[in-house]
Design a protein around this motif. Structure first.
Motif, PDB file in Angstrom:
ATOM      1  N   THR A   4       0.838  -1.196   0.000  1.00 47.88           N
ATOM      2  CA  THR A   4       0.000   0.000   0.000  1.00 47.88           C
ATOM      3  C   THR A   4       0.872   1.245   0.000  1.00 47.88           C
ATOM      4  O   THR A   4       2.090   1.180   0.222  1.00 47.88           O
ATOM      5  CB  THR A   4      -0.916   0.000   1.227  1.00 47.88           C
ATOM      6  OG1 THR A   4      -0.092  -0.056   2.407  1.00 47.88           O
ATOM      7  CG2 THR A   4      -1.868  -1.182   1.202  1.00 47.88           C
ATOM      8  N   TYR A  47      -0.816 -10.097   0.384  1.00 49.93           N
ATOM      9  CA  TYR A  47      -0.901 -10.090  -1.075  1.00 49.93           C
ATOM     10  C   TYR A  47      -2.193 -10.746  -1.554  1.00 49.93           C
ATOM     11  O   TYR A  47      -2.839 -10.273  -2.493  1.00 49.93           O
ATOM     12  CB  TYR A  47       0.299 -10.796  -1.698  1.00 49.93           C
ATOM     13  CG  TYR A  47       0.261 -10.796  -3.211  1.00 49.93           C
ATOM     14  CD1 TYR A  47       0.634  -9.671  -3.933  1.00 49.93           C
ATOM     15  CD2 TYR A  47      -0.178 -11.927  -3.910  1.00 49.93           C
ATOM     16  CE1 TYR A  47       0.586  -9.663  -5.323  1.00 49.93           C
ATOM     17  CE2 TYR A  47      -0.237 -11.929  -5.296  1.00 49.93           C
ATOM     18  CZ  TYR A  47       0.151 -10.793  -5.995  1.00 49.93           C
ATOM     19  OH  TYR A  47       0.086 -10.787  -7.367  1.00 49.93           O
ATOM     20  N   GLN A  69      -5.056 -10.816  -0.115  1.00 54.33           N
ATOM     21  CA  GLN A  69      -6.175  -9.898   0.061  1.00 54.33           C
ATOM     22  C   GLN A  69      -6.139  -8.794  -0.998  1.00 54.33           C
ATOM     23  O   GLN A  69      -7.177  -8.416  -1.540  1.00 54.33           O
ATOM     24  CB  GLN A  69      -6.120  -9.292   1.466  1.00 54.33           C
ATOM     25  CG  GLN A  69      -6.357 -10.311   2.580  1.00 54.33           C
ATOM     26  CD  GLN A  69      -6.164  -9.709   3.962  1.00 54.33           C
ATOM     27  OE1 GLN A  69      -5.979  -8.502   4.103  1.00 54.33           O
ATOM     28  NE2 GLN A  69      -6.208 -10.552   4.988  1.00 54.33           N
ATOM     29  N   LEU A  70      -4.922  -8.281  -1.288  1.00 53.95           N
ATOM     30  CA  LEU A  70      -4.804  -7.253  -2.325  1.00 53.95           C
ATOM     31  C   LEU A  70      -5.257  -7.803  -3.677  1.00 53.95           C
ATOM     32  O   LEU A  70      -5.949  -7.125  -4.445  1.00 53.95           O
ATOM     33  CB  LEU A  70      -3.349  -6.772  -2.426  1.00 53.95           C
ATOM     34  CG  LEU A  70      -2.834  -5.890  -1.284  1.00 53.95           C
ATOM     35  CD1 LEU A  70      -1.330  -5.629  -1.466  1.00 53.95           C
ATOM     36  CD2 LEU A  70      -3.577  -4.562  -1.234  1.00 53.95           C
ATOM     37  N   TRP A  71      -4.879  -9.033  -3.982  1.00 58.96           N
ATOM     38  CA  TRP A  71      -5.231  -9.633  -5.273  1.00 58.96           C
ATOM     39  C   TRP A  71      -6.738  -9.825  -5.402  1.00 58.96           C
ATOM     40  O   TRP A  71      -7.324  -9.520  -6.442  1.00 58.96           O
ATOM     41  CB  TRP A  71      -4.489 -10.954  -5.438  1.00 58.96           C
ATOM     42  CG  TRP A  71      -4.817 -11.654  -6.733  1.00 58.96           C
ATOM     43  CD1 TRP A  71      -5.670 -12.698  -6.911  1.00 58.96           C
ATOM     44  CD2 TRP A  71      -4.328 -11.315  -8.020  1.00 58.96           C
ATOM     45  NE1 TRP A  71      -5.736 -13.051  -8.227  1.00 58.96           N
ATOM     46  CE2 TRP A  71      -4.909 -12.218  -8.945  1.00 58.96           C
ATOM     47  CE3 TRP A  71      -3.446 -10.361  -8.494  1.00 58.96           C
ATOM     48  CZ2 TRP A  71      -4.646 -12.168 -10.296  1.00 58.96           C
ATOM     49  CZ3 TRP A  71      -3.157 -10.310  -9.850  1.00 58.96           C
ATOM     50  CH2 TRP A  71      -3.765 -11.205 -10.742  1.00 58.96           C
ATOM     51  N   ARG A  72      -7.362 -10.303  -4.343  1.00 56.94           N
ATOM     52  CA  ARG A  72      -8.801 -10.500  -4.397  1.00 56.94           C
ATOM     53  C   ARG A  72      -9.530  -9.167  -4.537  1.00 56.94           C
ATOM     54  O   ARG A  72     -10.486  -9.046  -5.307  1.00 56.94           O
ATOM     55  CB  ARG A  72      -9.268 -11.244  -3.136  1.00 56.94           C
ATOM     56  CG  ARG A  72      -8.953 -12.737  -3.151  1.00 56.94           C
ATOM     57  CD  ARG A  72      -9.705 -13.463  -2.054  1.00 56.94           C
ATOM     58  NE  ARG A  72      -9.270 -13.014  -0.730  1.00 56.94           N
ATOM     59  CZ  ARG A  72      -8.256 -13.562  -0.065  1.00 56.94           C
ATOM     60  NH1 ARG A  72      -7.573 -14.570  -0.608  1.00 56.94           N
ATOM     61  NH2 ARG A  72      -7.930 -13.126   1.125  1.00 56.94           N
ATOM     62  N   THR A  73      -9.051  -8.143  -3.823  1.00 59.10           N
ATOM     63  CA  THR A  73      -9.676  -6.817  -3.921  1.00 59.10           C
ATOM     64  C   THR A  73      -9.519  -6.249  -5.316  1.00 59.10           C
ATOM     65  O   THR A  73     -10.447  -5.686  -5.896  1.00 59.10           O
ATOM     66  CB  THR A  73      -9.061  -5.851  -2.894  1.00 59.10           C
ATOM     67  OG1 THR A  73      -9.222  -6.397  -1.582  1.00 59.10           O
ATOM     68  CG2 THR A  73      -9.727  -4.483  -2.959  1.00 59.10           C
ATOM     69  N   TRP A  74      -8.348  -6.424  -5.885  1.00 59.82           N
ATOM     70  CA  TRP A  74      -8.067  -5.881  -7.224  1.00 59.82           C
ATOM     71  C   TRP A  74      -8.916  -6.586  -8.275  1.00 59.82           C
ATOM     72  O   TRP A  74      -9.426  -5.964  -9.201  1.00 59.82           O
ATOM     73  CB  TRP A  74      -6.581  -6.043  -7.524  1.00 59.82           C
ATOM     74  CG  TRP A  74      -6.160  -5.422  -8.825  1.00 59.82           C
ATOM     75  CD1 TRP A  74      -5.979  -4.099  -9.085  1.00 59.82           C
ATOM     76  CD2 TRP A  74      -5.872  -6.108 -10.039  1.00 59.82           C
ATOM     77  NE1 TRP A  74      -5.587  -3.906 -10.381  1.00 59.82           N
ATOM     78  CE2 TRP A  74      -5.515  -5.130 -11.000  1.00 59.82           C
ATOM     79  CE3 TRP A  74      -5.882  -7.457 -10.413  1.00 59.82           C
ATOM     80  CZ2 TRP A  74      -5.169  -5.456 -12.308  1.00 59.82           C
ATOM     81  CZ3 TRP A  74      -5.533  -7.774 -11.714  1.00 59.82           C
ATOM     82  CH2 TRP A  74      -5.183  -6.788 -12.653  1.00 59.82           C
ATOM     83  N   ASN A  75      -9.087  -7.899  -8.127  1.00 61.05           N
ATOM     84  CA  ASN A  75      -9.894  -8.656  -9.081  1.00 61.05           C
ATOM     85  C   ASN A  75     -11.367  -8.276  -8.987  1.00 61.05           C
ATOM     86  O   ASN A  75     -12.079  -8.213  -9.997  1.00 61.05           O
ATOM     87  CB  ASN A  75      -9.733 -10.158  -8.841  1.00 61.05           C
ATOM     88  CG  ASN A  75      -8.521 -10.722  -9.582  1.00 61.05           C
ATOM     89  OD1 ASN A  75      -8.241 -10.299 -10.694  1.00 61.05           O
ATOM     90  ND2 ASN A  75      -7.815 -11.646  -8.962  1.00 61.05           N
ATOM     91  N   VAL A  76     -11.829  -8.005  -7.768  1.00 63.23           N
ATOM     92  CA  VAL A  76     -13.226  -7.595  -7.598  1.00 63.23           C
ATOM     93  C   VAL A  76     -13.442  -6.241  -8.259  1.00 63.23           C
ATOM     94  O   VAL A  76     -14.443  -5.994  -8.937  1.00 63.23           O
ATOM     95  CB  VAL A  76     -13.597  -7.539  -6.104  1.00 63.23           C
ATOM     96  CG1 VAL A  76     -14.963  -6.864  -5.925  1.00 63.23           C
ATOM     97  CG2 VAL A  76     -13.615  -8.930  -5.515  1.00 63.23           C
ATOM     98  N   ASP A  77     -12.488  -5.320  -8.065  1.00 64.52           N
ATOM     99  CA  ASP A  77     -12.594  -4.006  -8.683  1.00 64.52           C
ATOM    100  C   ASP A  77     -12.552  -4.111 -10.192  1.00 64.52           C
ATOM    101  O   ASP A  77     -13.200  -3.352 -10.882  1.00 64.52           O
ATOM    102  CB  ASP A  77     -11.464  -3.083  -8.194  1.00 64.52           C
ATOM    103  CG  ASP A  77     -11.627  -2.768  -6.713  1.00 64.52           C
ATOM    104  OD1 ASP A  77     -12.752  -2.922  -6.198  1.00 64.52           O
ATOM    105  OD2 ASP A  77     -10.621  -2.365  -6.082  1.00 64.52           O
TER     106      ASP A  77
END
Length: 581
Positions: A379, A571, A573-581
């Motif tokens: 972040t 990482y 969590q970041l990947w899942r958030t990015w994929n959802v976005d």
């Protein structure tokens, strides 16, 4: 590191000036010799004027014919003096241009030779002021002052000697009356250097404040710091104004006093000469000739007084330009015993702080293998860019080490460092020159084919639209958008061909599609080389061999994309958030 750039001492400035004079010594000799001849020719006219007066006063023989011959001789020698003086100035100005070029080139070479970690911490405004305002003042002074001061000095010496030879009593009277000029100059010189150094330093501070404010304008606006920056600017301007008023006060004392003092010798010789003439101790022609000589002396002395004032400012600028040579640089460190070999990069228990109050990196341990593609994610504020600066040698860890081939990266000489590591950020610079010259900065001997290949490698499709191809002048034939300028910057990296490339937001100005294409092209070109990418788009991290995850200044995860997603920690969590976005 001290934010104040060093200033050369008087002896260092004197040595530099003598070196610059010695580099073109024959031009200096030519100025002195030719001007000496001009000054000698200039002495004949007043002497002939005295002969004309004595001839008329005697009134014997063919007075008119004798006066005509003497007048023609005076005219002839005046023309000769003018021609020789023009020749001397021509030689002097050419010398000045060559010397000014040497000063500028020396400053540029010293700037480019600074280690990146040193150059990156220098106050930008002060460095810009030294390379522009100060260098320009030194160049102007060398171009104009050297010939004019030499001309005035030689001319003044010839006039003083001529008065002494003409009549010792009148000559000594004139010299005694000149003591007032010497007193004024001595008073001024004892006070001028610190005042003019303060003028230059405060001017550079204003430039630094303006440059930093303009660079951080968006941040200042977002944080509501406009009033604080306004106060800082006002304080810098007030300090600069105060320094300039100090210099103005010195000038307001020097010039009026010197104008009065320069008229005293003429008055003194007229009074003493008149007394001697009244007592038949000297002829009227001698008195007139001595008076004309001393009146002519006002011209060169006036020139010298003017340049004495201007030379103080130029001397301060010369000291600032030469002061760059005194910036301390660390000696290259030898390879550590038992350390890594080759091009392996190792970060061992590295801690770093910008202010010394709080570590922004803590206990970083990282080993980057040659040819590996490593992505650093996290972040905002996690320490990614700070770690990139340590890897590029722009900063040195306070404890621990960052080495390449067993040698501290920050201690590598600039040329050697560029062969190993290049840091590319979103900041870039495009010169108002041809596209070809903008690229040749990275590799001066590159062929046109190599230039085209480098631009193609970074996806610079706009090359086909340029009217003159590689010869198109940026800013004249075409204007590059930010994205295109960034691709030009990346093309320079392809030409430089470093072993390790660190990308810190290097494609942030490109749209996602263009950025993806550019990164793929770079990956193809740099295959087999080490690539460390500060990944702000997780797709970039997905393509990496390994991913280093930063959080609050610590390295919290290290592994492949699949390993980190499966672990489900930061990482993941970041990947899942990015994929959802």
């Amino acid at each position: 590191m001290n934010r104040q750039l060093p200033v050369a001492s008087r002896s260092e400035v004197r040595t530099a000036a003598l070196r610059d004079l010695g580099a073109d010594r024959w031009a200096v000799v030519g100025v002195v010799v030719v001007n000496g001849l001009a000054a000698a020719a200039g002495l004949i006219g007043p002497w002939l004027l005295g002969r004309i007066i004595d001839t008329i006063q005697a009134g014997s023989g063919d007075v008119l014919s004798a006066v005509d011959r003497l007048a023609f001789g005076a005219l002839l020698f005046t023309v000769v003096q003018t021609a020789l003086a023009w020749w001397a100035l021509k030689i002097g100005y050419r010398f000045g241009e060559r010397t000014a070029a040497r000063v500028r080139e020396r400053f540029l070479q010293r700037t480019l030779a600074l280690p990146p970690r040193v150059a990156d911490h220098l106050p930008a405004g002060d460095l810009i002021a030294r390379g522009s305002t100060d260098a320009a003042l030194v160049a102007t002074t060398l171009r104009s002052a050297v010939p004019e001061v030499l001309v005035a000095t030689v001319h003044a010496l010839f006039l003083v000697v001529a008065v002494l030879v003409l009549d010792l009593r009148l000559g000594l009277c004139g010299l005694v009356c000149l003591l007032g000029v010497g007193g004024a100059v001595r008073w001024y010189m004892r006070r001028a250097r610190p005042v003019y150094l303060a003028v230059a330093a405060t001017g550079a501070e204003v430039a630094d404040v303006v440059a930093s404010t303009a660079k951080g304008a968006r941040t200042i606006e977002l944080l509501g710091l406009e009033e604080r920056r306004h106060q800082v600017s006002e304080a810098a301007i007030a300090e600069s104004r105060s320094a300039r008023l100090g210099a103005l006060w010195l000038r307001s004392v020097l010039f009026p006093w010197s104008e009065i003092a320069l008229g005293v010798p003429v008055v003194g010789v007229l009074l003493v000469g008149g007394t001697l003439y009244a007592n038949d101790l000297v002829s009227l022609g001698v008195v007139v000739t001595a008076t004309v000589y001393l009146r002519q002396l006002v011209g060169p002395l006036d020139t010298l007084m003017l340049w004495i004032e201007q030379l103080q400012g130029a001397g301060a600028s010369y000291a600032r330009v030469e002061g760059l040579a005194d910036i301390p640089t660390a000696e290259p460190a030898p390879a550590q015993s038992g350390g890594d070999h080759g091009d392996r990069i190792r970060v061992a228990d590295a801690h770093f702080s910008y202010t010394g109050a709080r570590d922004v990196l803590r206990g970083i341990d990282l080993l980057v293998q040659p040819g590996e593609r490593l992505a650093i994610v996290g972040t905002s504020g996690a320490g990614k860019s700070t770690l990139a600066r340590l890897l590029a040698g722009l900063d040195r860890p306070h404890t621990g080490s960052v080495t390449i081939g067993g040698r501290p990266v920050a201690d590598l000489p600039p040329d050697e460092l560029r062969e190993h590591v290049v840091l590319i950020t979103q900041d870039h610079h495009v010169f108002h020159d041809s596209l070809r010259d903008n690229l040749l900065i990275a590799k001066p001997d590159a062929t046109d084919e190599e230039l085209y290949d480098a631009l193609t490698a970074v996806g610079a499709e706009w090359l086909e639209d340029l009217p003159e191809g590689l010869d198109s002048v940026i800013g004249v034939d075409t204007d590059l958008a930010d994205a295109s300028a960034q691709q030009l910057s990346l093309a320079r990296v392809v030409l430089a061909d470093p072993h390790t490339l660190i990308l810190d937001e290097a494609t942030s100005l490109l749209d996602p599609r263009t950025a993806r294409q550019t990164e793929q092209s770079l990956a193809a070109v740099l295959r087999g080389r080490t690539v460390i990418a500060i990944a702000h788009r997780l797709q970039t991290a997905h393509d990496a061999d390994r991913i280093a995850v930063m959080e609050a200044g610590e390295l919290v995860e290290l592994g492949t994309h699949d390993e980190l997603v499966q672990a489900g920690r930061v990482y993941g969590q970041l990947w899942r958030t990015w994929n959802v976005d």
